[in-house]
Design a protein around this motif. Structure first.
Motif, PDB file in Angstrom:
ATOM      1  N   ILE A 283       0.834  -1.322  -0.021  1.00 20.02           N
ATOM      2  CA  ILE A 283       0.020   0.115   0.119  1.00 20.02           C
ATOM      3  C   ILE A 283       0.913   1.058   0.065  1.00 20.02           C
ATOM      4  CG2 ILE A 283      -0.334   0.015   2.410  1.00 20.02           C
ATOM      5  CD1 ILE A 283      -3.170   1.087   2.022  1.00 20.02           C
ATOM      6  N   SER A 284       0.576   2.341  -1.111  1.00 15.20           N
ATOM      7  CA  SER A 284       1.484   3.373  -0.963  1.00 15.20           C
ATOM      8  C   SER A 284       1.060   4.593  -0.216  1.00 15.20           C
ATOM      9  CB  SER A 284       1.409   3.731  -2.370  1.00 15.20           C
ATOM     10  OG  SER A 284       0.038   4.302  -2.808  1.00 15.20           O
ATOM     11  N   PHE A 285       1.935   5.427  -0.001  1.00 14.12           N
ATOM     12  CA  PHE A 285       1.533   6.679   0.756  1.00 14.12           C
ATOM     13  C   PHE A 285       0.138   7.370   0.345  1.00 14.12           C
ATOM     14  CE2 PHE A 285       2.241  11.044   1.793  1.00 14.12           C
ATOM     15  CZ  PHE A 285       2.364  11.144   2.959  1.00 14.12           C
ATOM     16  N   LEU A 286       0.242   7.430  -1.076  1.00 13.16           N
ATOM     17  CA  LEU A 286      -0.852   8.030  -1.422  1.00 13.16           C
ATOM     18  C   LEU A 286      -2.160   7.199  -1.080  1.00 13.16           C
ATOM     19  CD1 LEU A 286      -2.209  10.252  -3.216  1.00 13.16           C
ATOM     20  CD2 LEU A 286      -1.803   8.818  -5.326  1.00 13.16           C
ATOM     21  N   GLU A 287      -2.086   5.825  -1.290  1.00 14.30           N
ATOM     22  CA  GLU A 287      -3.062   5.261  -0.898  1.00 14.30           C
ATOM     23  C   GLU A 287      -3.702   5.529   0.610  1.00 14.30           C
ATOM     24  OE1 GLU A 287      -2.974   1.605  -4.220  1.00 14.30           O
ATOM     25  OE2 GLU A 287      -1.824   1.457  -2.033  1.00 14.30           O
ATOM     26  N   ILE A 288      -2.786   5.353   1.451  1.00 12.36           N
ATOM     27  CA  ILE A 288      -2.857   5.755   2.936  1.00 12.36           C
ATOM     28  C   ILE A 288      -3.385   7.084   3.088  1.00 12.36           C
ATOM     29  CG2 ILE A 288      -1.749   6.211   5.180  1.00 12.36           C
ATOM     30  CD1 ILE A 288       0.471   4.271   4.140  1.00 12.36           C
ATOM     31  N   SER A 291      -7.138   7.029   1.811  1.00 10.31           N
ATOM     32  CA  SER A 291      -7.954   6.031   2.584  1.00 10.31           C
ATOM     33  C   SER A 291      -8.362   6.671   3.980  1.00 10.31           C
ATOM     34  CB  SER A 291      -7.149   4.681   2.945  1.00 10.31           C
ATOM     35  OG  SER A 291      -6.342   5.017   3.588  1.00 10.31           O
ATOM     36  N   LEU A 292      -7.276   7.484   4.605  1.00 12.58           N
ATOM     37  CA  LEU A 292      -7.679   8.294   5.819  1.00 12.58           C
ATOM     38  C   LEU A 292      -8.751   9.374   5.522  1.00 12.58           C
ATOM     39  CD1 LEU A 292      -4.090   8.855   7.128  1.00 12.58           C
ATOM     40  CD2 LEU A 292      -6.051   7.367   7.965  1.00 12.58           C
ATOM     41  N   ILE A 293      -8.701  10.000   4.217  1.00  7.58           N
ATOM     42  CA  ILE A 293      -9.491  11.059   3.871  1.00  7.58           C
ATOM     43  C   ILE A 293     -11.107  10.457   3.728  1.00  7.58           C
ATOM     44  CG2 ILE A 293     -10.118  12.743   2.298  1.00  7.58           C
ATOM     45  CD1 ILE A 293      -7.239  13.199   1.819  1.00  7.58           C
ATOM     46  N   VAL A 294     -10.896   9.348   2.889  1.00  4.99           N
ATOM     47  CA  VAL A 294     -12.525   8.823   2.353  1.00  4.99           C
ATOM     48  C   VAL A 294     -12.796   8.162   3.760  1.00  4.99           C
ATOM     49  CG1 VAL A 294     -13.319   7.181   1.051  1.00  4.99           C
ATOM     50  CG2 VAL A 294     -11.745   8.557   0.266  1.00  4.99           C
ATOM     51  N   TRP A 295     -12.350   7.486   4.442  1.00  2.00           N
ATOM     52  CA  TRP A 295     -12.985   6.553   5.435  1.00  2.00           C
ATOM     53  C   TRP A 295     -13.237   7.514   6.927  1.00  2.00           C
ATOM     54  CZ3 TRP A 295     -15.491   2.628   3.775  1.00  2.00           C
ATOM     55  CH2 TRP A 295     -14.683   2.146   2.724  1.00  2.00           C
ATOM     56  N   GLY A 296     -12.353   8.555   6.937  1.00  2.00           N
ATOM     57  CA  GLY A 296     -12.476   9.474   7.944  1.00  2.00           C
ATOM     58  C   GLY A 296     -13.708  10.359   7.815  1.00  2.00           C
ATOM     59  N   SER A 297     -13.995  10.721   6.434  1.00  2.00           N
ATOM     60  CA  SER A 297     -15.386  11.435   6.139  1.00  2.00           C
ATOM     61  C   SER A 297     -16.460  10.640   6.219  1.00  2.00           C
ATOM     62  CB  SER A 297     -15.058  12.088   4.938  1.00  2.00           C
ATOM     63  OG  SER A 297     -15.011  11.142   3.564  1.00  2.00           O
ATOM     64  N   LEU A 298     -16.254   9.265   5.914  1.00  2.00           N
ATOM     65  CA  LEU A 298     -17.387   8.469   6.159  1.00  2.00           C
ATOM     66  C   LEU A 298     -17.685   7.911   7.405  1.00  2.00           C
ATOM     67  CD1 LEU A 298     -17.263   6.340   2.938  1.00  2.00           C
ATOM     68  CD2 LEU A 298     -18.589   8.279   3.091  1.00  2.00           C
ATOM     69  N   LEU A 299     -16.742   7.684   8.195  1.00  2.00           N
ATOM     70  CA  LEU A 299     -16.882   7.188   9.614  1.00  2.00           C
ATOM     71  C   LEU A 299     -16.363   7.735  10.728  1.00  2.00           C
ATOM     72  CD1 LEU A 299     -15.909   3.526   8.596  1.00  2.00           C
ATOM     73  CD2 LEU A 299     -18.131   4.405   8.866  1.00  2.00           C
ATOM     74  N   GLY A 300     -15.973   9.139  10.479  1.00  2.00           N
ATOM     75  CA  GLY A 300     -15.338   9.952  11.640  1.00  2.00           C
ATOM     76  C   GLY A 300     -14.123   9.388  12.132  1.00  2.00           C
ATOM     77  N   SER A 301     -13.996   9.437  13.670  1.00  2.00           N
ATOM     78  CA  SER A 301     -12.657   8.987  13.966  1.00  2.00           C
ATOM     79  C   SER A 301     -12.373   7.523  13.976  1.00  2.00           C
ATOM     80  CB  SER A 301     -12.705   9.538  15.575  1.00  2.00           C
ATOM     81  OG  SER A 301     -13.808   8.869  16.429  1.00  2.00           O
ATOM     82  N   ALA A 307      -8.810   2.717   8.734  1.00  2.00           N
ATOM     83  CA  ALA A 307      -8.880   3.079   7.096  1.00  2.00           C
ATOM     84  C   ALA A 307      -7.898   2.090   6.157  1.00  2.00           C
ATOM     85  CB  ALA A 307      -8.237   4.466   7.155  1.00  2.00           C
ATOM     86  N   ILE A 308      -6.757   1.845   7.054  1.00  2.00           N
ATOM     87  CA  ILE A 308      -5.861   0.999   6.186  1.00  2.00           C
ATOM     88  C   ILE A 308      -6.076  -0.485   6.017  1.00  2.00           C
ATOM     89  CG2 ILE A 308      -3.510   0.278   6.262  1.00  2.00           C
ATOM     90  CD1 ILE A 308      -3.819   3.278   5.703  1.00  2.00           C
ATOM     91  N   PRO A 309      -6.640  -1.183   7.107  1.00  2.00           N
ATOM     92  CA  PRO A 309      -7.253  -2.584   6.887  1.00  2.00           C
ATOM     93  C   PRO A 309      -8.464  -2.652   5.887  1.00  2.00           C
ATOM     94  CG  PRO A 309      -7.257  -1.915   9.225  1.00  2.00           C
ATOM     95  CD  PRO A 309      -6.913  -0.755   8.667  1.00  2.00           C
ATOM     96  N   LEU A 310      -9.485  -1.558   5.844  1.00  2.00           N
ATOM     97  CA  LEU A 310     -10.313  -1.640   4.877  1.00  2.00           C
ATOM     98  C   LEU A 310      -9.639  -1.515   3.572  1.00  2.00           C
ATOM     99  CD1 LEU A 310     -13.443   0.712   6.467  1.00  2.00           C
ATOM    100  CD2 LEU A 310     -13.292  -1.905   5.577  1.00  2.00           C
ATOM    101  N   THR A 311      -8.781  -0.651   3.330  1.00  2.00           N
ATOM    102  CA  THR A 311      -8.009  -0.482   2.259  1.00  2.00           C
ATOM    103  C   THR A 311      -7.431  -1.649   1.577  1.00  2.00           C
ATOM    104  OG1 THR A 311      -7.814   1.872   2.457  1.00  2.00           O
ATOM    105  CG2 THR A 311      -6.598   1.179   0.933  1.00  2.00           C
ATOM    106  N   ILE A 312      -6.676  -2.260   2.497  1.00  2.00           N
ATOM    107  CA  ILE A 312      -6.130  -3.488   2.399  1.00  2.00           C
ATOM    108  C   ILE A 312      -7.254  -4.615   1.705  1.00  2.00           C
ATOM    109  CG2 ILE A 312      -5.041  -5.770   3.271  1.00  2.00           C
ATOM    110  CD1 ILE A 312      -3.446  -3.499   5.196  1.00  2.00           C
TER     111      ILE A 312
END
Length: 331
Positions: A283-288, A291-301, A307-312
């Motif tokens: 998983i690349s830095f860009l993907e990290i 993923s933090l932006i997308v999943w953070g906006s959807l699920l909050g904290s 974020a990383i487990p879901l992306t994996i």
């Protein structure tokens, strides 16, 4: 080219519409989704323990699960008792911290006045009192621990996941088998993060003890858990000990604390992680960041934790889907 784009446009719009609907559903059910995802993530953390017990001691599933629950409960008890004791000792030291903060404030006020900044609204009686500091602590801690506010429910759900995933493969349902299959890379990521996080936390502990920062074990435990949030967590973890060092030891040692913990984080990111992440998790830095932006906006904290487990998992799912599609086309 235009004809090709026109022919694919309806399909692209359908996919985009599906993504919007799914994102809306996730946001609306964010509390339920967060609880389930945290429970599953905790189950992946605990699952290797009963499996190891069954292999090492030749115990049955029931005995291994019972021993696992006992050990996990003992861990929770030890951590809980330590946190309560640390909070009690920190409360006892608040008057001393207040005096030092008062001295820092008194030194800053002349500088502000000399530069034309009015500081009359910054009353030391309100900003630096023990009650106000306790109020700050009560305001900050729920935000940090908001993702585990339903800890009892999450623990029970994770135990159910562990029980289901610990049975023999022949007895597993398709859902459980899928969770195990897609969770292997997640377990590997958790294991690597725990290993590198523990080594870095130990290095930070030595640094804080040598410098004489109060409650070094507490800050290292906090670091260990926050470092599971990529990039952001380790930065957040260095703020409390740095501020405490500034109040109690002066800006020179506070600077050493901040620089030292930043160096350990850099060593972890650039030396330890490449050594341990030799396979499995790609998983690349860009993907990290995405993923933090997308999943953070959807699920909050909670999104920052999962974020990383879901992306994996999603990457593995799409890779498997593309392989199956290519196989069907070739056939």
């Amino acid at each position: 080219m235009t004809k090709l784009l026109s022919s694919r446009l309806p399909g692209i719009l359908q996919v985009a519409a599906c993504l919007v609907v799914v994102a809306w559903g996730v946001v609306q059910a964010s509390q339920l989704v967060s609880t389930l995802l945290l429970a599953l993530l905790l189950a992946y953390c605990v699952l290797p323990l009963p499996q190891w017990i069954m292999r090492r001691f030749k115990l049955g599933e029931g005995a291994a699960i019972g021993l696992t629950v006992t050990l996990v409960g003992l861990f929770y008890l030890i951590v809980g008792v330590y946190l309560v004791d640390a909070a009690h000792r920190m409360t006892a030291k608040l008057p001393g911290y207040e005096d030092r903060l008062q001295a820092i404030y008194d030194g800053i006020v002349p500088f502000l006045v000399a530069h034309g900044i009015q500081s009359s609204s910054l009353s030391t009686a309100t900003l630096l009192s023990s009650d106000r500091m306790l109020g700050y602590a009560r305001a900050v801690l729920p935000g940090i621990l908001g993702s585990v506010s339903n800890g009892v429910l999450i623990s029970l759900l994770s135990l159910l996941f562990v029980v289901e995933m610990s049975v023999e493969p022949a007895k597993q349902s398709r859902l459980v088998a899928g969770l195990i299959s897609y969770g292997r890379d997640v377990q590997y990521f958790i294991a690597v993060s725990a290993k590198t996080g523990a080594l870095t936390a130990l290095a930070n502990l030595v640094l804080l003890v040598v410098l004489g920062v109060d409650f070094p074990v507490l800050w290292c435990v906090l670091y260990f858990f926050l470092q599971f949030i990529p990039n952001l967590g380790s930065i957040l973890a260095l703020v409390p000990p740095t501020l405490l060092a500034l109040v109690t030891l002066g800006w020179e040692r506070a600077l050493v604390v901040a620089v030292g913990m930043l160096l350990t984080n850099l060593i972890t990111a650039n030396v330890l992680n490449p050594i341990f992440l030799k396979k499995g998790v790609d998983i690349s830095f860009l993907e990290i960041i995405l993923s933090l932006i997308v999943w953070g906006s959807l699920l909050g904290s909670t999104g920052s934790l999962v974020a990383i487990p879901l992306t994996i998992v999603l990457k593995k799912y799409f890779e498997n889907s593309s392989v199956e599609t290519e196989t069907l086309v070739a056939g």
